[in-house]
Design an enzyme around this catalytic site. Structure first.
Site, PDB file in Angstrom:
ATOM      1  N   HIS A  73       9.811   5.473 -58.176  1.00  0.00           N
ATOM      2  CA  HIS A  73       8.797   4.834 -57.346  1.00  0.00           C
ATOM      3  C   HIS A  73       9.508   4.032 -56.254  1.00  0.00           C
ATOM      4  CE1 HIS A  73       5.538   1.624 -56.816  1.00  0.00           C
ATOM      5  NE2 HIS A  73       5.216   2.683 -56.111  1.00  0.00           N
ATOM      6  N   GLU A  75      11.743   1.473 -58.705  1.00  0.00           N
ATOM      7  CA  GLU A  75      11.254   1.477 -60.085  1.00  0.00           C
ATOM      8  C   GLU A  75      11.447   2.905 -60.620  1.00  0.00           C
ATOM      9  OE1 GLU A  75       7.052   0.718 -60.286  1.00  0.00           O
ATOM     10  OE2 GLU A  75       7.189  -0.197 -62.259  1.00  0.00           O
TER      11      GLU A  75
HETATM   12  P1  NAD Z   1       0.414   9.922 -46.982  1.00  0.00           P
HETATM   13  O1  NAD Z   1      -1.039  10.202 -47.075  1.00  0.00           O
HETATM   14  O2  NAD Z   1       0.929   9.072 -45.869  1.00  0.00           O
HETATM   15  O3  NAD Z   1       1.240  11.309 -46.935  1.00  0.00           O
HETATM   16  C1  NAD Z   1       1.006  12.363 -47.826  1.00  0.00           C
HETATM   17  C2  NAD Z   1       1.510  13.661 -47.161  1.00  0.00           C
HETATM   18  O4  NAD Z   1       1.435  14.710 -48.130  1.00  0.00           O
HETATM   19  C3  NAD Z   1       0.634  14.094 -45.981  1.00  0.00           C
HETATM   20  O5  NAD Z   1       1.460  14.265 -44.835  1.00  0.00           O
HETATM   21  C4  NAD Z   1       0.023  15.415 -46.431  1.00  0.00           C
HETATM   22  O6  NAD Z   1      -0.132  16.335 -45.369  1.00  0.00           O
HETATM   23  C5  NAD Z   1       1.065  15.889 -47.439  1.00  0.00           C
HETATM   24  N1  NAD Z   1       0.548  16.845 -48.421  1.00  0.00           N
HETATM   25  C6  NAD Z   1      -0.629  16.834 -49.065  1.00  0.00           C
HETATM   26  N2  NAD Z   1      -0.692  17.864 -49.946  1.00  0.00           N
HETATM   27  C7  NAD Z   1       0.493  18.538 -49.850  1.00  0.00           C
HETATM   28  C8  NAD Z   1       1.044  19.680 -50.504  1.00  0.00           C
HETATM   29  N3  NAD Z   1       0.372  20.332 -51.442  1.00  0.00           N
HETATM   30  N4  NAD Z   1       2.287  20.084 -50.151  1.00  0.00           N
HETATM   31  C9  NAD Z   1       3.000  19.422 -49.202  1.00  0.00           C
HETATM   32  N5  NAD Z   1       2.518  18.327 -48.547  1.00  0.00           N
HETATM   33  C10 NAD Z   1       1.288  17.886 -48.878  1.00  0.00           C
HETATM   34  O7  NAD Z   1       0.816   9.302 -48.398  1.00  0.00           O
HETATM   35  P2  NAD Z   1       2.039   8.315 -48.730  1.00  0.00           P
HETATM   36  O8  NAD Z   1       1.608   6.931 -48.483  1.00  0.00           O
HETATM   37  O9  NAD Z   1       3.281   8.837 -48.116  1.00  0.00           O
HETATM   38  O10 NAD Z   1       2.093   8.477 -50.321  1.00  0.00           O
HETATM   39  C11 NAD Z   1       2.684   9.626 -50.904  1.00  0.00           C
HETATM   40  C12 NAD Z   1       2.899   9.394 -52.390  1.00  0.00           C
HETATM   41  O11 NAD Z   1       3.756   8.253 -52.576  1.00  0.00           O
HETATM   42  C13 NAD Z   1       1.592   9.088 -53.141  1.00  0.00           C
HETATM   43  O12 NAD Z   1       1.655   9.624 -54.436  1.00  0.00           O
HETATM   44  C14 NAD Z   1       1.597   7.558 -53.176  1.00  0.00           C
HETATM   45  O13 NAD Z   1       0.843   7.070 -54.246  1.00  0.00           O
HETATM   46  C15 NAD Z   1       3.089   7.283 -53.353  1.00  0.00           C
HETATM   47  N6  NAD Z   1       3.552   5.969 -52.880  1.00  0.00           N
HETATM   48  C16 NAD Z   1       3.037   5.421 -51.736  1.00  0.00           C
HETATM   49  C17 NAD Z   1       3.519   4.202 -51.301  1.00  0.00           C
HETATM   50  C18 NAD Z   1       3.003   3.570 -50.029  1.00  0.00           C
HETATM   51  O14 NAD Z   1       3.280   2.398 -49.787  1.00  0.00           O
HETATM   52  N7  NAD Z   1       2.289   4.294 -49.168  1.00  0.00           N
HETATM   53  C19 NAD Z   1       4.532   3.538 -52.010  1.00  0.00           C
HETATM   54  C20 NAD Z   1       5.064   4.153 -53.160  1.00  0.00           C
HETATM   55  C21 NAD Z   1       4.561   5.378 -53.584  1.00  0.00           C
END
Ligand code: NAD
Length: 301
Positions: free
Chosen positions: A139, A151
């Site tokens: 994480h 994490e």
């Molecule tokens: P985001 O919405 O900014 O980006 C997600 C990306 O995934 C998008 O560009 C989308 O087009 C792509 N996507 C969707 N389905 C897909 C697939 N099947 N194959 C390839 N690409 C695909 O989301 P994010 O904020 O980057 O979060 C991503 C992950 O990280 C989530 O699981 C989130 O919970 C986790 N996370 C987020 C944060 C944060 O602060 N934003 C921090 C830690 C973990």
């Protein structure tokens, strides 16, 4: 040097690709959306500029060198042969499930898989793959280049070798691993989403304005950022999705999502990434997390 595949080129995927490439890894950055990949390179160049200004440790980052190590790809085929996959697609259990079922045909036995989910149990994701002992939660925290810890979540089947490999991987990125056991939301998000959700309820109930809620945390508790600034930084859509996972998994009303958060997401107010959330951002990527520069309060939400 090992090769890293990063799946999902959103908020986290771009930051992780940059962080890995800056530490010398060759990176394949995949996303299902062509438009996301088309803009990724320009956005990463702007992010590099921002991080260079924000941290003296990153002042030496060279955009051409870093971006030269990152290859963008719309499909998953280029992930064959990578040493680590870091998965960062949307926080939607069904979307993750579909992706991992497809990954069965792509990655070989040698690949270790780091799941960067906010809340979804690692054990469940690992069980979709033929080598669940190679799967672990990593994480990463947002903004990745500026945060010193990761994490690391040990799933039921995760082997000791994979835990050690994840610790080495984290250390190679200049981040300290904190190893915990698997449970929805782990340590970080099981706590932080309660704060962010209840902060949204305070605004919804008219108890305080967002800047007052955040000021209590910053001035009163000494936090670097308040809960609503943090929610804007994460992305309100991701916060809503994560709360849904926590609510489903624990069957606990304390994780019920504040209707105001859902309304904001329905309206397209996703936080920093859309330019507007609890606050308005004059430029999407410019202000530093926790800084007021370029930021103002939106009118009635
Ligand atoms: P985001 O919405 O900014 O980006 C997600 C990306 O995934 C998008 O560009 C989308 O087009 C792509 N996507 C969707 N389905 C897909 C697939 N099947 N194959 C390839 N690409 C695909 O989301 P994010 O904020 O980057 O979060 C991503 C992950 O990280 C989530 O699981 C989130 O919970 C986790 N996370 C987020 C944060 C944060 O602060 N934003 C921090 C830690 C973990």
């Amino acid at each position: 040097m090992a090769m890293v595949g990063v799946i999902g080129a959103g908020v986290m995927g771009k930051d992780i690709a940059l962080t890995c490439a800056a530490r010398g890894y060759d990176v394949v950055l995949c996303d299902s959306e062509e438009s996301v990949l088309a803009s990724a390179s320009g956005q990463m160049r702007r992010l590099i500029k921002k991080y260079r200004m924000m941290s003296t440790d990153l002042a030496e980052w060279n955009a051409d060198e870093i971006l030269g190590r990152i290859t963008c790809s719309a499909g998953l085929a280029q992930l064959a042969g990578v040493d680590w996959i870091v998965e960062n697609i949307v926080e939607n259990p069904e979307a993750k499930r579909e992706l991992y079922l497809r990954l069965r045909d792509v990655c070989g036995e040698e690949a270790r898989i780091a799941v960067n989910t906010s809340c979804i149990p690692i054990t469940r994701i690992a069980s979709l793959l033929p080598h669940p002992h190679q799967v672990i939660g990593m994480h990463f925290m947002n903004p990745v280049p500026l945060i010193g810890g990761i994490e690391v979540i040990r799933g039921y089947h995760t082997s000791d070798e994979t835990v050690k490999a994840a610790e080495s991987f984290a250390t190679s990125l200049n981040k300290q691993p904190i190893v915990v056991n698997d449970m929805p939301g782990f340590v970080s998000n099981r706590l932080s989403h309660l704060f962010m959700n209840e902060a949204a309820f305070l605004v919804q109930d008219g108890v305080a304005e967002p800047e007052q809620v955040d000021a209590v945390f910053k001035l009163g508790y000494g936090h670097r950022m308040g809960p609503l600034e943090t929610a804007d930084l994460i992305g309100l859509d991701t916060v809503v999705n994560s709360l849904a996972v926590l609510y489903d998994e624990f069957q606990e009303t304390k994780f019920r999502c504040c209707p105001l958060l859902k309304k904001m997401v329905d309206a397209g107010l996703l936080g920093r990434k859309s330019g507007q959330g609890f606050y308005s951002y004059t430029t999407q990527a410019a202000p530093a997390p926790g800084s007021d520069a370029g930021r103002s309060r939106v009118g009635a939400i």
